[in-house]
Design a protein around this motif. Sequence first.
Motif, PDB file in Angstrom:
ATOM      1  N   ALA A 190       7.412  10.385  -6.402  1.00 60.94           N
ATOM      2  CA  ALA A 190       7.463   8.932  -6.226  1.00 60.94           C
ATOM      3  C   ALA A 190       8.789   8.348  -6.688  1.00 60.94           C
ATOM      4  O   ALA A 190       9.257   7.330  -6.157  1.00 60.94           O
ATOM      5  N   VAL A 195      11.061   8.690  -3.720  1.00 57.00           N
ATOM      6  CA  VAL A 195      10.719   7.730  -2.661  1.00 57.00           C
ATOM      7  C   VAL A 195      11.196   6.332  -3.029  1.00 57.00           C
ATOM      8  O   VAL A 195      11.815   5.630  -2.221  1.00 57.00           O
ATOM      9  N   ALA A 196      10.915   5.922  -4.257  1.00 55.64           N
ATOM     10  CA  ALA A 196      11.301   4.571  -4.673  1.00 55.64           C
ATOM     11  C   ALA A 196      12.818   4.403  -4.639  1.00 55.64           C
ATOM     12  O   ALA A 196      13.338   3.365  -4.223  1.00 55.64           O
ATOM     13  N   VAL A 205       4.280  -2.010  -7.627  1.00 54.44           N
ATOM     14  CA  VAL A 205       5.204  -1.293  -8.503  1.00 54.44           C
ATOM     15  C   VAL A 205       6.565  -1.124  -7.825  1.00 54.44           C
ATOM     16  O   VAL A 205       7.614  -1.374  -8.425  1.00 54.44           O
ATOM     17  N   LEU A 206       6.539  -0.739  -6.557  1.00 58.21           N
ATOM     18  CA  LEU A 206       7.787  -0.554  -5.824  1.00 58.21           C
ATOM     19  C   LEU A 206       8.556  -1.877  -5.718  1.00 58.21           C
ATOM     20  O   LEU A 206       9.782  -1.916  -5.861  1.00 58.21           O
ATOM     21  N   TRP A 234      21.267  -8.957  -4.010  1.00 54.93           N
ATOM     22  CA  TRP A 234      22.101  -8.270  -4.987  1.00 54.93           C
ATOM     23  C   TRP A 234      23.548  -8.177  -4.548  1.00 54.93           C
ATOM     24  O   TRP A 234      24.468  -8.309  -5.368  1.00 54.93           O
ATOM     25  N   ILE A 263      14.396   6.103 -12.161  1.00 53.56           N
ATOM     26  CA  ILE A 263      13.210   5.774 -11.377  1.00 53.56           C
ATOM     27  C   ILE A 263      12.370   7.042 -11.305  1.00 53.56           C
ATOM     28  O   ILE A 263      12.729   7.986 -10.602  1.00 53.56           O
ATOM     29  N   LEU A 305      19.137  -1.743   0.078  1.00 55.39           N
ATOM     30  CA  LEU A 305      20.495  -2.118  -0.338  1.00 55.39           C
ATOM     31  C   LEU A 305      21.455  -2.047   0.857  1.00 55.39           C
ATOM     32  O   LEU A 305      22.235  -2.974   1.094  1.00 55.39           O
ATOM     33  N   LEU A 359       3.027   5.135  -2.645  1.00 56.30           N
ATOM     34  CA  LEU A 359       3.427   4.285  -3.762  1.00 56.30           C
ATOM     35  C   LEU A 359       2.658   2.964  -3.741  1.00 56.30           C
ATOM     36  O   LEU A 359       2.227   2.494  -2.691  1.00 56.30           O
ATOM     37  N   PHE A 401      11.756   3.274 -15.100  1.00 58.83           N
ATOM     38  CA  PHE A 401      10.587   2.848 -14.333  1.00 58.83           C
ATOM     39  C   PHE A 401       9.753   4.055 -13.945  1.00 58.83           C
ATOM     40  O   PHE A 401      10.297   5.121 -13.662  1.00 58.83           O
ATOM     41  N   ARG A 402       8.450   3.855 -13.892  1.00 57.26           N
ATOM     42  CA  ARG A 402       7.587   4.895 -13.340  1.00 57.26           C
ATOM     43  C   ARG A 402       7.075   4.401 -11.991  1.00 57.26           C
ATOM     44  O   ARG A 402       6.374   3.386 -11.902  1.00 57.26           O
ATOM     45  N   ALA A 403       7.432   5.119 -10.928  1.00 56.88           N
ATOM     46  CA  ALA A 403       7.071   4.691  -9.580  1.00 56.88           C
ATOM     47  C   ALA A 403       5.721   5.236  -9.140  1.00 56.88           C
ATOM     48  O   ALA A 403       5.086   4.682  -8.244  1.00 56.88           O
ATOM     49  N   ILE A 411      15.036   5.941  -2.701  1.00 59.87           N
ATOM     50  CA  ILE A 411      15.600   5.830  -1.348  1.00 59.87           C
ATOM     51  C   ILE A 411      15.117   4.574  -0.642  1.00 59.87           C
ATOM     52  O   ILE A 411      15.823   4.023   0.185  1.00 59.87           O
ATOM     53  N   CYS A 412      13.901   4.095  -0.960  1.00 61.73           N
ATOM     54  CA  CYS A 412      13.476   2.785  -0.434  1.00 61.73           C
ATOM     55  C   CYS A 412      14.458   1.729  -0.915  1.00 61.73           C
ATOM     56  O   CYS A 412      14.921   0.874  -0.148  1.00 61.73           O
ATOM     57  N   ASN A 413      14.779   1.782  -2.197  1.00 59.22           N
ATOM     58  CA  ASN A 413      15.706   0.799  -2.762  1.00 59.22           C
ATOM     59  C   ASN A 413      17.084   0.895  -2.098  1.00 59.22           C
ATOM     60  O   ASN A 413      17.655  -0.117  -1.689  1.00 59.22           O
ATOM     61  N   ASN A 414      17.596   2.102  -1.961  1.00 60.61           N
ATOM     62  CA  ASN A 414      18.941   2.236  -1.412  1.00 60.61           C
ATOM     63  C   ASN A 414      18.989   1.907   0.079  1.00 60.61           C
ATOM     64  O   ASN A 414      19.988   1.400   0.577  1.00 60.61           O
ATOM     65  N   MET A 415      17.909   2.182   0.792  1.00 60.74           N
ATOM     66  CA  MET A 415      17.839   1.769   2.189  1.00 60.74           C
ATOM     67  C   MET A 415      17.893   0.235   2.283  1.00 60.74           C
ATOM     68  O   MET A 415      18.635  -0.325   3.101  1.00 60.74           O
ATOM     69  N   SER A 417      19.270  -2.578  -7.192  1.00 61.71           N
ATOM     70  CA  SER A 417      20.255  -3.042  -6.215  1.00 61.71           C
ATOM     71  C   SER A 417      19.632  -3.480  -4.891  1.00 61.71           C
ATOM     72  O   SER A 417      20.314  -4.058  -4.052  1.00 61.71           O
ATOM     73  N   GLY A 418      18.342  -3.220  -4.680  1.00 57.98           N
ATOM     74  CA  GLY A 418      17.674  -3.723  -3.489  1.00 57.98           C
ATOM     75  C   GLY A 418      17.249  -5.180  -3.616  1.00 57.98           C
ATOM     76  O   GLY A 418      16.763  -5.785  -2.659  1.00 57.98           O
ATOM     77  N   GLY A 419      17.444  -5.738  -4.789  1.00 53.22           N
ATOM     78  CA  GLY A 419      16.950  -7.089  -5.082  1.00 53.22           C
ATOM     79  C   GLY A 419      17.386  -8.152  -4.097  1.00 53.22           C
ATOM     80  O   GLY A 419      18.532  -8.155  -3.655  1.00 53.22           O
ATOM     81  N   THR A 451      19.786   3.431 -14.644  1.00 55.11           N
ATOM     82  CA  THR A 451      18.366   3.156 -14.423  1.00 55.11           C
ATOM     83  C   THR A 451      17.722   4.443 -13.920  1.00 55.11           C
ATOM     84  O   THR A 451      18.254   5.092 -13.019  1.00 55.11           O
ATOM     85  N   ILE A 503      10.310  -2.538  -8.997  1.00 55.77           N
ATOM     86  CA  ILE A 503      11.475  -1.657  -9.193  1.00 55.77           C
ATOM     87  C   ILE A 503      12.663  -2.139  -8.363  1.00 55.77           C
ATOM     88  O   ILE A 503      13.780  -2.266  -8.860  1.00 55.77           O
ATOM     89  N   MET A 504      12.406  -2.441  -7.087  1.00 58.73           N
ATOM     90  CA  MET A 504      13.517  -2.859  -6.226  1.00 58.73           C
ATOM     91  C   MET A 504      14.018  -4.254  -6.608  1.00 58.73           C
ATOM     92  O   MET A 504      15.208  -4.534  -6.494  1.00 58.73           O
TER      93      MET A 504
END
Lengths: 296, 296, 296, 296
Positions: free
Chosen positions: C165, C168-169, D200-201, C213, C135, C177, D196, C158-160, C171-175, D209-211, C133, D204-205
Amino acid sequence: MKIGFFGVGNMGGPMAANLAAAGHDVTAFDPVPALREAAEESGVHTTDTPADALAGAEVVISMLPSAAAVTGLYLGDDGILPRIQPDALIIDCSTIDAATSRRVAEAAAESGLAMIDAPVSGGVGGARAGTLTFICGGSEDAVERARPILDAMGKNVFRAGPPGAGQVAKICNNMLLAVHMIGTAEALQMGADHGLDPKVLSEIMRVSSGGNWSLEVYNPWPGVMPNVPASNNYDGGFGVNLMNKDLGLALEAALATRSATPMGALARSLYASHANQGYGNKDFSSILALFKRKDD
Amino acid sequence: MKIGFFGVGNMGGPMAANLAAAGHDVTAFDPVPALREAAEESGVHTTDTPADALAGAEVVISMLPSAAAVTGLYLGDDGILPRIQPDALIIDCSTIDAATSRRVAEAAAESGLAMIDAPVSGGVGGARAGTLTFICGGSEDAVERARPILDAMGKNVFRAGPPGAGQVAKICNNMLLAVHMIGTAEALQMGADHGLDPKVLSEIMRVSSGGNWSLEVYNPWPGVMPNVPASNNYDGGFGVNLMNKDLGLALEAALATRSATPMGALARSLYASHANQGYGNKDFSSILALFKRKDD
Amino acid sequence: MKIGFFGVGNMGGPMAANLAAAGHDVTAFDPVPALREAAEESGVHTTDTPADALAGAEVVISMLPSAAAVTGLYLGDDGILPRIQPDALIIDCSTIDAATSRRVAEAAAESGLAMIDAPVSGGVGGARAGTLTFICGGSEDAVERARPILDAMGKNVFRAGPPGAGQVAKICNNMLLAVHMIGTAEALQMGADHGLDPKVLSEIMRVSSGGNWSLEVYNPWPGVMPNVPASNNYDGGFGVNLMNKDLGLALEAALATRSATPMGALARSLYASHANQGYGNKDFSSILALFKRKDD
Amino acid sequence: MKIGFFGVGNMGGPMAANLAAAGHDVTAFDPVPALREAAEESGVHTTDTPADALAGAEVVISMLPSAAAVTGLYLGDDGILPRIQPDALIIDCSTIDAATSRRVAEAAAESGLAMIDAPVSGGVGGARAGTLTFICGGSEDAVERARPILDAMGKNVFRAGPPGAGQVAKICNNMLLAVHMIGTAEALQMGADHGLDPKVLSEIMRVSSGGNWSLEVYNPWPGVMPNVPASNNYDGGFGVNLMNKDLGLALEAALATRSATPMGALARSLYASHANQGYGNKDFSSILALFKRKDD
């Protein structure tokens, strides 16, 4: 001694004035005219050209607000490092990240100059009263050379270790300060929620194993102590924004060495949340507001 | 005075002995024969029948390990409350939840008896040396009546407020203790990760705004202080399991009043994790292990 | 299309191979000879001179391990930015801090070049399978131009938002997670401590409001799911050290905007502590170990 | 079947009505006359005498607000346990601590009665629509007997394990829900702080894996989703005070087994702080307010 002083704002201004009052020949540079004027009135010579502040200077002192400012002053395109006289001692009193401190000190060493980082604690009040604490990083020799100069501006001088160690020690200290201030605030609020008198509870914990600096001299509960920000609508003192700056430096230091600092990291987030609620310019002991009840 | 003493284990044993040594006439009950024997050897009379310990007792003292034990002793089917003589004073030194303390004190009051909660700090060492601190909850009058008795077992007596307030103050204190101990440990480890000497960093923070009881008398880094558990393989001292018990009481108190205690709650979880790693019987300053590097 | 590819390590190698397999003319540079050899075997041309990889390149792709490496490649003394042909599109797939991404993209724009940041999720497995994926941060136009290229290496684009951006998107997601993985681990352990079967509890929470997830595809409890690291001694997968790198980037991003991220900051410290216990190279779902009991 | 129903408030009222609508013969007791009247209007028989609700009842259901209420109903001085007919099945749908659930189930077993705990998720909306989820603790046989009854009030029935396990599984789930809701809120705010678009963010999440459930059906950012409390001024939904009650039960459960739950404990304190700021009656997704900036 002949001293070149860079940065005469809230902190640097009274520090330079105390050096002049102690008989040193201080020439200060600051880009802000109003600050230079104020410095002149306190007995400090000033100049609008950095080079002039260096003329004949045996000691160079800087007190700047950020790592970028420190890097720019010493290492920038017009940086002063090449123009400092060979046997001069450099003392940077700015609170910045340790990595930058080390980098600038290394560049100074390559130019044959001794440099120490000497961030302070004690705030504007301590700067005026000449009671600051200096936490130094640098060689033993350099710190000893700096000591008589620092003594004119403060009352305690510690050597934490090699270059950068002053910065590390200061942020370790301030991280711990944030932790026990929040811990004290939540303990007092929990006691109050159970009907205890915060003044009585403060006194019990102060002399017991919960004792800490916040309880000793900086109680966060309004009215428990006179002459602290908590008893003055949280005005004055050490601002939440400044604490956030230091906690940011602490977190960056923790990231650099992969250190686990759960309490410090939580403190950072709680102070960030607190600042976002509008308390950025209040004293850091106002963190108590996070635990109070608006619906009571 | 004639004193009935219930519970002569690690803590209660030396406390009763100190009362006897001070000239009081102490009769102790404990269900464990070996503990009664040890008490006898220290000058305390013992009995295997609770009622016998009450005969003529002007003061009743209890030192028990749990709320259930306290409730059982005073309010159980064969509870002693109805058999205590009318003008006697009851002092419960157990560390239990405030709600139970209040409930038992109310039942005592309904029977016309004055009762205080007086949990201690100072540990087994303090109990033996007669240097405990008592943090009391109860009427001013009752605490004053208790004071000469408590003075024979300790050196500090505080009144935190009405019944239950002693318990609340003690767990507020111990929650704050856990917070600044962890904060101290992580600050020292972060400093060490950056190459600072923990002894030097400890000294700087001790006299600066990071100062707290852990730095003052109980440094968690091995070798910084002599005669503390950290310098003795974390043996002796105040065990992690006991700290967990107190943090559990603190969390329950916070839940009861919906108090927000983010630092205290995090401390509870870190100590629980630490205990689960096998440190339950080590001193609580061993929390430093959570921040050390096994791969270094 | 003619593509210059910089960095053919664990991730970049299979990505470049997939581009070649899709019919693109790919020339890769990497300073490590062994990686160039492996790339050759997968159908990718290679060169030991960065300039050669740029010859005629309509698209430039980089996949590097750090912000310093990205800055060096594009903006260093021998940086490639001045040598990229005017109408080329730059795609940086590295996971780095957003500030650096923005800075390099601005420099590219000043040179008239379109650039996007396109950090990936999906790991080495996704890189090989071509199911990554992406981002993205950059103009809508630039992301649309990149899409057919990215489609050859992944399955989601995806376009953030604007440049940076994407970083940012990610690391927001992985945080987030990290937060729900730890939350899931502690909930499962607490259930198990109360005698529940983690498999049954996982299934209940998965389809209830606790669903996330981690429960869906990456259960941290050994044996609940086949084919996940937890059921393979926590080998493979997404390493604790890599999670720590991303949490470090997240914390830096939070510091830059003074954002309060209490859960993310706690996650960072818990993962740092976990790494320090020796789990750095294990999969990040091994955080369960922090909650297990060694004394059971 | 003939059913005795105890407690027809916000939740119990519509549940009893759905049972009656499904053809069961339901007699309800509630001490509040207005609630009995409302129940009558929905096709449920009512009585102001608990014993009358038990007459001939093959199934006894309770839906009460606290452990004290459940204990009082079944085991109090006038408790109904002795008067329930021997072959009846008891279903307690209250959300209470597991220890109380186990204790009451044991007392029932001693009286020869099968009992399950069956706390629900789905809220008032789910109670009305008959779409609740029941998370049951009890023997397999008892849960199977309960299933057709529960199917008339909900759409999912899970068996988590023996008596008390339903309570444990529910609070594990709700603790995890609180954790990922806060994690989601802080990730969205950090993204927004960096410019952001939260919509949109979120998207994406959600698919990365942030789901998690919050992103899937209950987004905390106003306007991202229609028909969720965040888009309705945080009215309706699952209140902060109710979340605090469940987090309190979770913490008590963690204390009982000495489980380390750092994320859950932090969530509890953040929700307590949030309630203290005046958000107690708002939906729990309003925790986003803790991260927003008042000074922006």
